[in-house]
Write a protein that holds these residues in place. Structure first.
Motif, PDB file in Angstrom:
ATOM      1  N   UNK A  94      11.188  36.960 -47.224  1.00 31.68           N
ATOM      2  CA  UNK A  94      12.504  37.500 -46.886  1.00 31.68           C
ATOM      3  C   UNK A  94      12.722  37.519 -45.383  1.00 31.68           C
ATOM      4  N   UNK A  95      11.683  37.764 -44.606  1.00 38.21           N
ATOM      5  CA  UNK A  95      11.799  37.785 -43.149  1.00 38.21           C
ATOM      6  C   UNK A  95      12.022  36.392 -42.588  1.00 38.21           C
ATOM      7  N   UNK A  96      11.583  35.356 -43.291  1.00 36.66           N
ATOM      8  CA  UNK A  96      11.715  33.990 -42.805  1.00 36.66           C
ATOM      9  C   UNK A  96      13.026  33.332 -43.223  1.00 36.66           C
ATOM     10  N   UNK A  97      13.811  34.006 -44.052  1.00 35.92           N
ATOM     11  CA  UNK A  97      15.063  33.434 -44.532  1.00 35.92           C
ATOM     12  C   UNK A  97      16.229  33.995 -43.728  1.00 35.92           C
ATOM     13  N   UNK A  98      17.053  33.113 -43.212  1.00 37.06           N
ATOM     14  CA  UNK A  98      18.229  33.516 -42.463  1.00 37.06           C
ATOM     15  C   UNK A  98      19.447  32.978 -43.209  1.00 37.06           C
ATOM     16  N   UNK A  99      20.471  33.803 -43.335  1.00 41.02           N
ATOM     17  CA  UNK A  99      21.700  33.369 -43.974  1.00 41.02           C
ATOM     18  C   UNK A  99      22.679  32.953 -42.876  1.00 41.02           C
TER      19      UNK A  99
END
Length: 66
Positions: free
Chosen positions: A53-58
């Motif tokens: 989750x920390x590595x995913x950017x929207x």
């Protein structure tokens, strides 16, 4: 490395399941059986979700993996 000894689940299996769309502990439990016996692995298994989750950017509605 084995994360869940009770069910012989490795970190690679957890990472693959997350990459395939699992986003909650419930998803991991349903798909792999992780943390369904003694529960000793639940914190480590959950940490893989937190890392993902920390590595995913929207960005503009598009998921960008960094």
């Amino acid at each position: 490395m084995f994360v869940c000894i009770c069910n012989a689940i490795t970190d690679h299996e957890i990472k693959e399941t997350i990459a395939a769309g699992a986003s909650t502990m419930s998803d991991l439990q349903a798909q792999l059986g992780v943390a369904t016996c003694c529960g000793c692995c639940s914190e480590l298994a959950a940490s893989f979700l937190n890392i993902n989750n920390a590595q995913t950017t929207i960005t503009a509605g598009i998921n960008v993996q960094s």
